[in-house]
Design a protein around this motif. Structure first.
Motif, PDB file in Angstrom:
ATOM      1  N   GLY A 223    -144.584 -43.194 -14.645  1.00 50.96           N
ATOM      2  CA  GLY A 223    -144.433 -42.622 -15.975  1.00 50.96           C
ATOM      3  C   GLY A 223    -144.270 -43.691 -17.038  1.00 50.96           C
ATOM      4  N   GLN A 224    -143.468 -44.695 -16.748  1.00 50.81           N
ATOM      5  CA  GLN A 224    -143.291 -45.807 -17.692  1.00 50.81           C
ATOM      6  C   GLN A 224    -144.604 -46.543 -17.934  1.00 50.81           C
ATOM      7  OE1 GLN A 224    -140.183 -47.748 -15.377  1.00 50.81           O
ATOM      8  NE2 GLN A 224    -138.701 -47.326 -16.980  1.00 50.81           N
ATOM      9  N   ASP A 225    -145.345 -46.781 -16.856  1.00 51.52           N
ATOM     10  CA  ASP A 225    -146.615 -47.494 -16.959  1.00 51.52           C
ATOM     11  C   ASP A 225    -147.617 -46.680 -17.771  1.00 51.52           C
ATOM     12  OD1 ASP A 225    -148.265 -49.856 -15.875  1.00 51.52           O
ATOM     13  OD2 ASP A 225    -149.504 -48.120 -15.348  1.00 51.52           O
ATOM     14  N   THR A 226    -147.608 -45.366 -17.607  1.00 49.19           N
ATOM     15  CA  THR A 226    -148.516 -44.511 -18.362  1.00 49.19           C
ATOM     16  C   THR A 226    -148.240 -44.613 -19.853  1.00 49.19           C
ATOM     17  OG1 THR A 226    -148.681 -42.964 -16.500  1.00 49.19           O
ATOM     18  CG2 THR A 226    -149.308 -42.135 -18.674  1.00 49.19           C
ATOM     19  N   ILE A 227    -146.981 -44.646 -20.217  1.00 44.86           N
ATOM     20  CA  ILE A 227    -146.630 -44.787 -21.628  1.00 44.86           C
ATOM     21  C   ILE A 227    -147.093 -46.139 -22.164  1.00 44.86           C
ATOM     22  CG2 ILE A 227    -144.663 -45.082 -23.191  1.00 44.86           C
ATOM     23  CD1 ILE A 227    -143.289 -42.831 -21.651  1.00 44.86           C
ATOM     24  N   GLU A 228    -146.877 -47.200 -21.412  1.00 41.61           N
ATOM     25  CA  GLU A 228    -147.344 -48.522 -21.849  1.00 41.61           C
ATOM     26  C   GLU A 228    -148.850 -48.536 -22.049  1.00 41.61           C
ATOM     27  OE1 GLU A 228    -146.191 -52.856 -20.351  1.00 41.61           O
ATOM     28  OE2 GLU A 228    -147.644 -51.906 -19.002  1.00 41.61           O
ATOM     29  N   HIS A 229    -149.572 -47.942 -21.108  1.00 43.04           N
ATOM     30  CA  HIS A 229    -151.037 -47.931 -21.140  1.00 43.04           C
ATOM     31  C   HIS A 229    -151.550 -47.156 -22.354  1.00 43.04           C
ATOM     32  CE1 HIS A 229    -154.960 -48.329 -19.264  1.00 43.04           C
ATOM     33  NE2 HIS A 229    -155.156 -47.033 -19.312  1.00 43.04           N
ATOM     34  N   THR A 230    -150.956 -46.010 -22.632  1.00 47.28           N
ATOM     35  CA  THR A 230    -151.434 -45.190 -23.743  1.00 47.28           C
ATOM     36  C   THR A 230    -150.988 -45.752 -25.092  1.00 47.28           C
ATOM     37  OG1 THR A 230    -149.533 -43.714 -23.383  1.00 47.28           O
ATOM     38  CG2 THR A 230    -151.620 -43.078 -22.381  1.00 47.28           C
ATOM     39  N   GLN A 231    -149.791 -46.320 -25.149  1.00 48.63           N
ATOM     40  CA  GLN A 231    -149.343 -46.918 -26.401  1.00 48.63           C
ATOM     41  C   GLN A 231    -150.179 -48.146 -26.767  1.00 48.63           C
ATOM     42  OE1 GLN A 231    -147.677 -45.147 -28.364  1.00 48.63           O
ATOM     43  NE2 GLN A 231    -145.466 -45.439 -28.147  1.00 48.63           N
ATOM     44  N   ALA A 232    -150.556 -48.927 -25.766  1.00 47.37           N
ATOM     45  CA  ALA A 232    -151.406 -50.091 -26.037  1.00 47.37           C
ATOM     46  C   ALA A 232    -152.743 -49.653 -26.632  1.00 47.37           C
ATOM     47  CB  ALA A 232    -151.625 -50.888 -24.751  1.00 47.37           C
ATOM     48  N   GLN A 233    -153.321 -48.591 -26.085  1.00 43.68           N
ATOM     49  CA  GLN A 233    -154.584 -48.090 -26.622  1.00 43.68           C
ATOM     50  C   GLN A 233    -154.410 -47.562 -28.044  1.00 43.68           C
ATOM     51  OE1 GLN A 233    -157.274 -45.915 -23.794  1.00 43.68           O
ATOM     52  NE2 GLN A 233    -155.415 -45.914 -22.533  1.00 43.68           N
ATOM     53  N   THR A 234    -153.282 -46.876 -28.292  1.00 41.83           N
ATOM     54  CA  THR A 234    -153.021 -46.374 -29.638  1.00 41.83           C
ATOM     55  C   THR A 234    -152.973 -47.517 -30.640  1.00 41.83           C
ATOM     56  OG1 THR A 234    -151.730 -44.543 -28.717  1.00 41.83           O
ATOM     57  CG2 THR A 234    -151.437 -45.014 -31.047  1.00 41.83           C
ATOM     58  N   ALA A 235    -152.331 -48.624 -30.259  1.00 39.21           N
ATOM     59  CA  ALA A 235    -152.236 -49.775 -31.162  1.00 39.21           C
ATOM     60  C   ALA A 235    -153.612 -50.344 -31.485  1.00 39.21           C
ATOM     61  CB  ALA A 235    -151.348 -50.847 -30.540  1.00 39.21           C
ATOM     62  N   ILE A 236    -154.472 -50.456 -30.454  1.00 37.67           N
ATOM     63  CA  ILE A 236    -155.809 -51.013 -30.657  1.00 37.67           C
ATOM     64  C   ILE A 236    -156.645 -50.091 -31.531  1.00 37.67           C
ATOM     65  CG2 ILE A 236    -157.952 -51.646 -29.488  1.00 37.67           C
ATOM     66  CD1 ILE A 236    -156.175 -52.432 -27.069  1.00 37.67           C
ATOM     67  N   MET A 237    -156.505 -48.787 -31.343  1.00 37.00           N
ATOM     68  CA  MET A 237    -157.287 -47.822 -32.114  1.00 37.00           C
ATOM     69  C   MET A 237    -156.806 -47.688 -33.554  1.00 37.00           C
ATOM     70  SD  MET A 237    -157.806 -44.678 -29.450  1.00 37.00           S
ATOM     71  CE  MET A 237    -158.403 -43.642 -30.791  1.00 37.00           C
ATOM     72  N   SER A 238    -155.558 -48.072 -33.813  1.00 43.46           N
ATOM     73  CA  SER A 238    -154.931 -47.766 -35.099  1.00 43.46           C
ATOM     74  C   SER A 238    -155.011 -48.897 -36.109  1.00 43.46           C
ATOM     75  CB  SER A 238    -153.460 -47.383 -34.878  1.00 43.46           C
ATOM     76  OG  SER A 238    -153.360 -46.238 -34.054  1.00 43.46           O
ATOM     77  N   VAL A 239    -155.660 -49.991 -35.781  1.00 47.69           N
ATOM     78  CA  VAL A 239    -155.800 -51.106 -36.728  1.00 47.69           C
ATOM     79  C   VAL A 239    -157.160 -50.954 -37.411  1.00 47.69           C
ATOM     80  CG1 VAL A 239    -155.693 -53.597 -37.057  1.00 47.69           C
ATOM     81  CG2 VAL A 239    -154.390 -52.524 -35.218  1.00 47.69           C
ATOM     82  N   PHE A 240    -157.208 -50.175 -38.500  1.00 45.05           N
ATOM     83  CA  PHE A 240    -158.463 -49.885 -39.198  1.00 45.05           C
ATOM     84  C   PHE A 240    -158.711 -50.946 -40.258  1.00 45.05           C
ATOM     85  CE2 PHE A 240    -156.925 -45.724 -37.704  1.00 45.05           C
ATOM     86  CZ  PHE A 240    -158.010 -45.344 -36.927  1.00 45.05           C
ATOM     87  N   SER A 241    -159.112 -52.132 -39.798  1.00 44.56           N
ATOM     88  CA  SER A 241    -159.293 -53.280 -40.680  1.00 44.56           C
ATOM     89  C   SER A 241    -160.305 -54.222 -40.051  1.00 44.56           C
ATOM     90  CB  SER A 241    -157.961 -54.011 -40.862  1.00 44.56           C
ATOM     91  OG  SER A 241    -157.550 -54.572 -39.612  1.00 44.56           O
ATOM     92  N   PRO A 242    -160.783 -55.215 -40.804  1.00 44.61           N
ATOM     93  CA  PRO A 242    -161.660 -56.218 -40.190  1.00 44.61           C
ATOM     94  C   PRO A 242    -161.001 -56.909 -39.005  1.00 44.61           C
ATOM     95  CG  PRO A 242    -161.785 -56.372 -42.577  1.00 44.61           C
ATOM     96  CD  PRO A 242    -160.685 -55.401 -42.274  1.00 44.61           C
ATOM     97  N   GLN A 243    -159.682 -57.121 -39.086  1.00 42.03           N
ATOM     98  CA  GLN A 243    -158.992 -57.734 -37.961  1.00 42.03           C
ATOM     99  C   GLN A 243    -159.003 -56.820 -36.742  1.00 42.03           C
ATOM    100  OE1 GLN A 243    -157.658 -57.407 -41.055  1.00 42.03           O
ATOM    101  NE2 GLN A 243    -157.884 -59.536 -41.754  1.00 42.03           N
ATOM    102  N   GLY A 244    -158.843 -55.535 -36.981  1.00 44.09           N
ATOM    103  CA  GLY A 244    -158.933 -54.574 -35.882  1.00 44.09           C
ATOM    104  C   GLY A 244    -160.314 -54.561 -35.269  1.00 44.09           C
ATOM    105  N   ALA A 245    -161.337 -54.653 -36.104  1.00 44.19           N
ATOM    106  CA  ALA A 245    -162.712 -54.694 -35.597  1.00 44.19           C
ATOM    107  C   ALA A 245    -162.934 -55.925 -34.731  1.00 44.19           C
ATOM    108  CB  ALA A 245    -163.698 -54.672 -36.760  1.00 44.19           C
ATOM    109  N   ALA A 246    -162.373 -57.070 -35.159  1.00 44.04           N
ATOM    110  CA  ALA A 246    -162.521 -58.303 -34.378  1.00 44.04           C
ATOM    111  C   ALA A 246    -161.824 -58.179 -33.024  1.00 44.04           C
ATOM    112  CB  ALA A 246    -161.970 -59.483 -35.172  1.00 44.04           C
ATOM    113  N   LEU A 247    -160.637 -57.592 -33.019  1.00 43.64           N
ATOM    114  CA  LEU A 247    -159.903 -57.404 -31.765  1.00 43.64           C
ATOM    115  C   LEU A 247    -160.696 -56.523 -30.812  1.00 43.64           C
ATOM    116  CD1 LEU A 247    -157.384 -57.563 -29.958  1.00 43.64           C
ATOM    117  CD2 LEU A 247    -156.436 -55.650 -31.275  1.00 43.64           C
TER     118      LEU A 247
END
Length: 505
Positions: free
Chosen positions: A330-354
């Protein structure tokens, strides 16, 4: 004391747990507050390990017949999808099927196996008296009380069972939202999955049965912690047009909804005679469609342990291993989904580069693709088993070929532990060591293509398909003693190390 188990919640997690308990002959009652299966299916995805879980009981054919197969998955909706082709499984794909239909199929199986499924029965309280659990229920014909040996809360993120048990639900509140809609498209795009990320937002589109499509959107204005009200079709249209340049002619919505990245995990999956599974135990952003799958695998881990405890075949220590094994998942699932949320939520040129960099690494580094694919599919889950040192101990067992006619999954359908004698050591008394469990001796040594299994002389497989013990020993007496000790310990395991208290989410 009653030998009845009461399951609160009639979704896929609760229904699969009912199937597992009935397979072992445990009296089982499922209480579900909704009179009918919810037709709105937030979950659409059945991953490889969950298909394997059903296949271990020969319960997968209906899902395979109806589900669509997608040979890839996504991580944070990157342009470069994860390739499932190299996954070591008979099911190297994502199966798309509405949760409502999955629930229906599992409910049919549970009822056919003798589970007492009561829809329209809402649990209003439960009290663990030490010797039993008293469950208060408000049914269609009035209030009543049930006594149970154990109660399992599979009743979602707002779990009444968890509240009654006083189990903390720890984690982080919402910081990002998303929207989804099930609609009809006049001009749908080709292919099984369409996705796009821009600085204006990201969306994913997946075909459903009946000519409908699921559209999921996440935009910069969703980076908020307040709920902006009910989603409308016009809002969904405008969001998709802004990202894709078209709304694909969407119309006739059957469901419009918002969701959040609230992430929490229950501090304890067991408190006395009350246990939690599925969304009652963990809540997270629905990234990659893992929620249903983690819940079903909670139920698979718990089912055989709870049955053995209720039937008097195991010590109480076996039931404690449910928390020790599944809480880290359960802990690992939260880490996995939160990491994806962070990557998806950077709506900027820097986010595009990442996103571009991560996509290139997935393509250039097959090991990264495989690691993420195994994690998403559930195949990477492994348990720490105290006292076991073989590298296979605690790992999932693949569907090994054991003879020209039989594979491993065929031998686990009755839900009993299985001791496999690979036929490599003369004089190994596997029949005596296996008692009272099932034992299979390969008619002739079978070459295992998997390197990790190439030298294994014997292995004890748990009912949930994980390796309880394995040995490469070539001495017959030592192998016999080791197998006998493993069989004896399976239902009376060593205590797991005490984990520190605290917020792990």
């Amino acid at each position: 004391m009653s030998e009845r188990v009461v399951i609160v919640g009639g979704g896929p997690t609760g229904m699969w747990l009912a199937c597992e308990l009935r397979l072992a002959g445990v009296r089982t009652v499922v209480l579900e507050r909704d009179p009918e299966i919810d037709p709105h299916s937030r979950a659409l995805t059945v991953h490889a390990r969950t298909i394997e879980t059903f296949a271990l009981r020969d319960a997968h054919q209906g899902l395979l017949a109806e589900g669509g197969r997608i040979p890839s998955g996504h991580f944070a909706v990157l342009d470069d999808r994860l390739d499932f082709a190299e996954l070591d499984t008979d099911f190297p794909y994502t199966l798309t099927i509405p949760q409502a239909r999955t629930t229906e199929l599992l409910q049919q199986r549970a009822v056919a196996m003798g589970a007492d499924v009561r829809r329209g029965h809402q649990v209003t309280g439960c009290v663990d008296t030490g010797d039993t659990v008293t469950v208060s229920v408000d049914g269609p014909e009035g209030a009543y009380v049930l006594d149970a040996a154990y109660v399992v809360g599979c009743d979602g993120t707002r779990s009444e069972v968890r509240r009654c048990a006083g189990i903390e639900f720890e984690g982080t509140p919402s910081t990002a939202l998303g929207v989804l809609g099930d609609v009809v498209l006049s001009d749908p795009p080709p292919g099984p999955v369409t996705s796009q990320w821009t600085t204006r937002g990201t969306f994913m589109l997946v075909p459903l049965s009946g000519g409908r499509h699921r559209i999921v959107v996440h935009s910069p204005e969703d980076l908020r912690d307040d709920w902006p009200g009910e989603l409308t079709l016009e809002e969904l249209r405008e969001r998709v047009r802004r990202i894709a340049g078209t709304d694909y002619g969407m119309h006739s919505p059957s469901w419009l909804s918002r969701y959040s990245n609230t992430s929490r995990v229950a501090r304890h999956y067991r408190k006395g005679r009350i246990l939690l599974a599925g969304d009652a135990a963990h809540q997270h952003m629905p990234m990659g469609g893992v929620g249903l799958n983690v819940g079903v695998q909670d139920a698979m881990n718990l089912g055989w342990k709870l049955a053995a405890t209720v039937r008097g075949r195991a010590t109480d220590a076996l039931l404690d291993t449910y928390h020790h094994e599944r809480h880290p998942v359960g802990q690992d699932t939260i880490e996995h989904t939160q990491a994806q949320t962070a990557i998806m939520s950077v709506f900027s040129p820097q986010g595009a580069a990442l996103r571009s960099l991560l996509g290139k690494l997935i393509v250039e580094r097959p090991q990264l693709n495989d690691a993420l694919a195994q994690r998403l599919s559930g195949l990477a889950v492994a348990y720490t088993l105290p006292g076991q040192r073989h590298p296979l101990a605690g790992c999932r067992a693949p569907n090994l070929k054991l003879s020209d006619a039989e594979q491993l999954f065929d031998l686990l359908r009755d839900g009993r532990p299985l001791l496999i004698d690979f036929g490599r050591v003369d004089g190994f008394a596997s029949d005596r060591a296996a008692a009272p469990f099932d034992r299979y001796r390969c008619p002739q040594p079978v070459e295992q293509s998997r390197a990790a299994w190439a030298d294994v002389s014997s292995a004890l497989i748990r009912p949930d398909g994980y390796v309880a013990w394995a040995s490469d020993d070539t001495d017959a007496a030592a192998l016999t003693a080791g197998a006998a000790n493993a069989v004896a310990a399976l239902h009376a395991p060593q205590p797991a190390p005490v984990q520190p208290e605290g917020n792990h989410a």
